[in-house]
Design a protein around this motif. Structure first.
Motif, PDB file in Angstrom:
ATOM      1  N   LYS A 468       0.863  -1.522  -0.093  1.00 62.03           N
ATOM      2  CA  LYS A 468      -0.443   0.243  -0.327  1.00 62.03           C
ATOM      3  C   LYS A 468       1.117   0.986  -0.129  1.00 62.03           C
ATOM      4  CE  LYS A 468      -3.383  -1.860   2.903  1.00 62.03           C
ATOM      5  NZ  LYS A 468      -3.814  -3.239   2.434  1.00 62.03           N
ATOM      6  N   ARG A 469       1.873   1.156   0.455  1.00 59.71           N
ATOM      7  CA  ARG A 469       2.565   2.024   0.488  1.00 59.71           C
ATOM      8  C   ARG A 469       3.735   2.377  -0.733  1.00 59.71           C
ATOM      9  NH1 ARG A 469       6.300   0.874   5.548  1.00 59.71           N
ATOM     10  NH2 ARG A 469       7.007   3.914   5.138  1.00 59.71           N
ATOM     11  N   ARG A 470       3.621   1.925  -2.125  1.00 62.57           N
ATOM     12  CA  ARG A 470       4.545   1.857  -3.303  1.00 62.57           C
ATOM     13  C   ARG A 470       5.397   3.317  -3.526  1.00 62.57           C
ATOM     14  NH1 ARG A 470       4.735  -2.429  -6.263  1.00 62.57           N
ATOM     15  NH2 ARG A 470       2.124  -2.970  -5.386  1.00 62.57           N
ATOM     16  N   ASP A 471       4.150   3.929  -3.368  1.00 59.64           N
ATOM     17  CA  ASP A 471       4.703   5.597  -4.476  1.00 59.64           C
ATOM     18  C   ASP A 471       6.228   5.770  -3.401  1.00 59.64           C
ATOM     19  OD1 ASP A 471       2.415   5.527  -5.894  1.00 59.64           O
ATOM     20  OD2 ASP A 471       1.318   7.055  -4.135  1.00 59.64           O
ATOM     21  N   GLU A 472       5.843   5.789  -1.309  1.00 58.21           N
ATOM     22  CA  GLU A 472       6.877   5.490  -0.596  1.00 58.21           C
ATOM     23  C   GLU A 472       7.707   5.452  -1.409  1.00 58.21           C
ATOM     24  OE1 GLU A 472       6.582   5.514   2.249  1.00 58.21           O
ATOM     25  OE2 GLU A 472       4.488   5.984   3.117  1.00 58.21           O
ATOM     26  N   VAL A 473       8.059   4.230  -2.115  1.00 58.37           N
ATOM     27  CA  VAL A 473       9.042   3.142  -2.465  1.00 58.37           C
ATOM     28  C   VAL A 473       9.685   3.843  -3.870  1.00 58.37           C
ATOM     29  CG1 VAL A 473       9.704   1.275  -3.341  1.00 58.37           C
ATOM     30  CG2 VAL A 473       7.919   1.494  -1.584  1.00 58.37           C
ATOM     31  N   ILE A 474       8.913   4.341  -5.027  1.00 58.61           N
ATOM     32  CA  ILE A 474       9.218   4.444  -5.881  1.00 58.61           C
ATOM     33  C   ILE A 474       9.666   6.039  -5.768  1.00 58.61           C
ATOM     34  CG2 ILE A 474       8.110   5.808  -7.999  1.00 58.61           C
ATOM     35  CD1 ILE A 474       6.051   3.605  -8.020  1.00 58.61           C
ATOM     36  N   ALA A 475       9.453   7.302  -4.796  1.00 56.47           N
ATOM     37  CA  ALA A 475      10.227   8.208  -4.589  1.00 56.47           C
ATOM     38  C   ALA A 475      11.241   7.894  -4.080  1.00 56.47           C
ATOM     39  CB  ALA A 475       8.899   9.242  -3.132  1.00 56.47           C
ATOM     40  N   ARG A 476      11.033   6.603  -3.016  1.00 56.07           N
ATOM     41  CA  ARG A 476      12.463   6.504  -2.979  1.00 56.07           C
ATOM     42  C   ARG A 476      13.486   6.426  -3.917  1.00 56.07           C
ATOM     43  NH1 ARG A 476      14.116   3.747   2.567  1.00 56.07           N
ATOM     44  NH2 ARG A 476      16.784   3.580   2.588  1.00 56.07           N
ATOM     45  N   VAL A 477      12.962   5.289  -4.389  1.00 54.15           N
ATOM     46  CA  VAL A 477      13.927   4.749  -5.981  1.00 54.15           C
ATOM     47  C   VAL A 477      14.212   6.120  -6.766  1.00 54.15           C
ATOM     48  CG1 VAL A 477      14.237   3.970  -8.116  1.00 54.15           C
ATOM     49  CG2 VAL A 477      13.222   3.018  -6.839  1.00 54.15           C
ATOM     50  N   ARG A 478      13.771   7.277  -6.662  1.00 50.71           N
ATOM     51  CA  ARG A 478      14.025   8.226  -7.500  1.00 50.71           C
ATOM     52  C   ARG A 478      15.373   9.401  -7.151  1.00 50.71           C
ATOM     53  NH1 ARG A 478       9.200  10.578  -7.167  1.00 50.71           N
ATOM     54  NH2 ARG A 478       8.315  10.094  -9.357  1.00 50.71           N
ATOM     55  N   ASP A 479      14.726   9.502  -6.207  1.00 52.23           N
ATOM     56  CA  ASP A 479      15.562   9.906  -4.854  1.00 52.23           C
ATOM     57  C   ASP A 479      17.267   9.674  -5.626  1.00 52.23           C
ATOM     58  OD1 ASP A 479      13.989  11.831  -3.943  1.00 52.23           O
ATOM     59  OD2 ASP A 479      13.760  11.090  -2.285  1.00 52.23           O
ATOM     60  N   ALA A 480      17.345   8.171  -4.703  1.00 53.23           N
ATOM     61  CA  ALA A 480      18.772   7.621  -5.277  1.00 53.23           C
ATOM     62  C   ALA A 480      19.569   7.493  -6.292  1.00 53.23           C
ATOM     63  CB  ALA A 480      18.346   5.676  -4.790  1.00 53.23           C
ATOM     64  N   CYS A 481      17.915   7.553  -7.470  1.00 57.97           N
ATOM     65  CA  CYS A 481      18.967   7.796  -8.619  1.00 57.97           C
ATOM     66  C   CYS A 481      19.831  10.123  -9.323  1.00 57.97           C
ATOM     67  CB  CYS A 481      18.153   7.008  -9.995  1.00 57.97           C
ATOM     68  SG  CYS A 481      17.725   5.532 -10.078  1.00 57.97           S
ATOM     69  N   HIS A 482      18.366  10.480  -8.708  1.00 61.26           N
ATOM     70  CA  HIS A 482      19.295  11.856  -8.735  1.00 61.26           C
ATOM     71  C   HIS A 482      20.379  11.936  -8.197  1.00 61.26           C
ATOM     72  CE1 HIS A 482      15.059  12.929 -10.045  1.00 61.26           C
ATOM     73  NE2 HIS A 482      15.335  12.372 -10.743  1.00 61.26           N
ATOM     74  N   GLU A 483      20.752  10.861  -6.857  1.00 60.70           N
ATOM     75  CA  GLU A 483      21.621  11.310  -6.815  1.00 60.70           C
ATOM     76  C   GLU A 483      22.778  10.646  -7.038  1.00 60.70           C
ATOM     77  OE1 GLU A 483      21.125   9.663  -2.557  1.00 60.70           O
ATOM     78  OE2 GLU A 483      20.041  11.112  -1.981  1.00 60.70           O
TER      79      GLU A 483
END
Length: 694
Positions: A468-483
């Motif tokens: 149910k918290r998939r959106d939070e995981v996608i945001a975390r992927v975005r942050d890691a790749c932007h770094e």
């Protein structure tokens, strides 16, 4: 109760009298074969799963719900009722009370047994129902006035369709009567192990007296059970020792360590070997310099540096002019080995050939020619290495990575590339094997353990997240790749399965590409052509792809140090060892790394235990121990079980003391009592003990 000898065996409510009689010989042999029974010795070792106490009768008024019990009375009423469904309902009365017997499936023979006025015994579990206290589908037996109760507990055996318990019990009793129950374990060994006699133990388990402790029997902790398990472990240890000795009787090339290539390789490494690596290198180096073939298992956690140990062994073979071959189970893993080894060894003048099923004919023929001529001293590949057309006439060392994924025949095929002297064999596994399992199933191998990780490996933080918290995981992927980092997103299936309702790799790829348009998202799975897989993996290694959506083809061997985030979809569906392997794809560089396990509710008890274990520890050996508890040894050791006699009764967690005793006794029996050792092997394995070849 008044008594005479027991009459015919009980007829179960869902089996006709004809069905419970032993079938004709040819049909009987086929049914027994399904149970692994081919001879009297097998029948004697077909031991009960549990027992039922038919030696006593409980007055109906004293019967307690929830436990199996036996009542005896006269049928005062029986009828077939049609609502709410067709069923047979009978009332049984004794001197104290009345009880209802109910059958949802029944034969005419059952109706005949339950005629009004018939005297019957009923065995089953009492429960409260619509008609009051009742037994559903009890086992019933017609009795005559004065008939005695059984003198022993009733054994319940593992069975198969068409073979009733009553028939099995008769067959076991006949085998006990006609088979000589000699004790194959010499008295001195038996006394030292404090074990009861063989015949006494076997008869006790097939016919336990009424006063026998049921809990001890069903938990298999009774001294009689311990004797059976001791003999089973002893037979297994003897077979493994014999296999080990047989291998050492063969000749092998003596690959002496000269240091000409290995010293240059170690000097060129940008890091120092760990203490565990140095120890393993010394053990392997010593073994391959001897005149008999090495058979060594190199096990270590994910990222512990097994490939370098193998590379040094291959260089030692090359120093002596002999070839090595490394076989891996998947093309992705094999190609990664090829690239790594070619980069390490070709600057030292050692040519590396690459063989896979996807190669074009011209390229494959060129590689085969290099190997046949001896120009290439190292072959790396998949199952393509064991094709008849591949000639490795000077093969001195065979290395099998992820050895549990190959069957016995495949491992043998690599060894059999050489006529005459056998090559040394090094088998590698990133699934650490618990000590109890190694002692039992790997006793025919020498084992080297890499129990420390190279410096610089960052700890991996594991997080459990509801889907149910998939959106939070996608945001975390975005942050890691932007770094500047990269990430994996692993899914268990390629295409939709209505039965499992799992998110698929294809759907996830499309979703993530839409959610993260600023990132380059790649997809790799088992149905891609090898060239397409290689193209995607190359792009990921170069950081042209920031997020890789994948199935478990990336489980082992993939090494991209810039990847710092692993997301595993439907983690509850993966095995514990698989989760640990996948998690090991990150944490290979200096950046802080995480593994996010997305799970769906409701969780099964087993799924919950797996996620709890992977969350609580990153120690591969502790995970392996828990995996053994959850899955059992047969599944844990994978394809190797096709070459090792499996344990039927001993439990590696509960019976570790017996494993230790059996290991010691096996040495003594082979040295002092070789004839008795052969009797024990024949009793337990019936000629199957010669499977231990690879």
């Amino acid at each position: 109760m008044p008594a005479t000898r027991p009459s015919s065996p009980a007829v179960t409510a869902d089996t006709s009298a004809a069905a419970s009689a032993p079938p004709k010989r040819s049909a009987l042999a086929g049914r027994l074969a399904k149970l692994g029974i081919h001879r009297d010795a097998d029948m004697l070792l077909h031991l009960p799963m549990r027992y039922e106490d038919e030696t006593r009768v409980t007055p109906i008024a004293e019967a307690m719900a929830g436990a199996p019990l036996q009542v005896l009375g006269v049928v005062e009423h029986a009828e077939v009722v049609l609502r709410p469904r067709r069923q047979l309902v009978a009332r049984l009365r004794d001197d104290t009370d009345v009880i209802t017997l109910r059958f949802l499936n029944f034969y005419p023979a059952t109706l005949k047994q339950l005629e009004v006025g018939a005297r019957v015994r009923a065995f089953g579990e009492l429960r409260s129902g619509f008609w009051g206290e009742e037994m559903i589908h009890p086992r019933i037996q017609s009795v005559v006035e004065g008939e005695v109760l059984p003198a022993a507990l009733t054994p319940i055996y593992p069975a198969t369709a068409g073979l009733a318990q009553s028939a099995l019990r008769k067959l076991v009793m006949r085998a006990l009567d006609r088979h000589k129950l000699s004790d194959a374990v010499p008295e001195a060994i038996r006394r030292a192990a404090k074990m009861p006699g063989w015949e006494r133990s076997l008869r006790f388990l097939h016919q336990p007296p009424p006063e026998a402790h049921l809990d001890a029997l069903e938990e298999r902790s009774h001294p009689a059970w311990r004797r059976i398990k001791f003999d089973e472990l002893l037979a297994q240890q003897i077979s493994l020792r014999k296999a080990y000795a047989a291998r050492r009787a063969h000749a092998a090339y003596e690959l002496q360590a000269t240091g000409a290539l290995t010293a240059r390789f170690i000097a060129a490494l940008p890091f120092a070997l760990t203490g565990a690596q140095r120890r393993a290198v010394d053990e392997v180096s010593r073994d391959i310099s001897l005149a008999h073939p090495m058979q060594r298992l190199l096990q270590g956690d994910v990222g512990s540096g097994k490939t370098i140990v193998a590379a040094l062994a291959m260089l030692q073979a090359a120093e002596n002019g002999y070839q090595s071959a490394l076989m891996a189970p998947t093309e992705i893993l094999a190609e990664q080995h090829y690239r790594k080894l070619a980069g390490w060894l070709e600057p030292l003048g050692v040519q590396v050939a690459w063989l896979s099923g996807s190669q074009k004919k011209k390229e494959r023929e060129a590689m085969r020619a290099k190997l046949e001529s001896g120009e290439a001293l190292l072959a790396v590949g998949t199952h393509a290495l064991i094709e008849d057309s591949v000639v490795l006439s000077r093969l001195g060392l065979a290395v099998v990575d992820e050895q549990h994924r190959f069957g016995v025949r495949q491992r043998l095929a690599l060894r059999e590339k050489v006529v005459g002297a056998l090559p040394h064999m090094l088998m590698m596994s990133a699934t650490p094997i618990p000590r109890t399992l190694a002692m039992s199933y790997m006793a025919d191998l020498d084992v080297s353990v890499l129990d420390e990780l190279p410096p610089g490996r960052t700890p991996i933080v594991t997080k459990l997240v509801s889907d149910k918290r998939r959106d939070e995981v996608i945001a975390r992927v975005r942050d890691a790749c932007h770094e500047g980092r990269q990430a994996y997103w692993v899914c268990p299936l390629i295409e939709e399965s209505e039965a499992l309702q799992l998110q698929t790799a294809q759907d996830t790829f499309e979703t993530l590409r839409a959610e993260l348009p600023e990132l380059k998202v790649g997809l790799v799975h088992g149905r891609l052509k090898p060239a397409e897989k290689a193209e995607v993996m190359d792009a990921f290694v170069r950081n042209d792809i920031q997020l890789l959506v994948a199935t478990t083809v990336i489980e082992v061997g993939v090494d991209v140090p810039n990847s710092s985030l692993m997301v595993i979809e439907h983690a509850e569906r993966f095995g514990l060892a698989q989760l640990h392997q996948l998690r090991g794809r990150v944490g290979r560089g200096a950046a802080a790394s995480s593994c996010v396990l997305i799970y769906a509710q409701p969780l099964s008890e087993n799924g919950r235990e797996r996620l709890k274990a992977i969350y609580e520890t990153t120690d591969g050996f502790e995970i392996a121990r828990r995996d053994l508890q959850l899955r059992g040894p047969g599944e844990f050791i994978g394809a190797r079980q096709s070459g090792v006699p499996m344990l039927r009764y001993a439990d590696l967690e509960m019976d570790i003391d017996l494993v230790e005793q059996a290991r010691q006794a096996a040495t003594e029996m082979l040295e002092k009592f070789p004839a008795e050792a052969e009797v024990l092997l024949e009793r337990w394995f019936g000629g199957r003990a010669d499977l231990l070849k690879a």
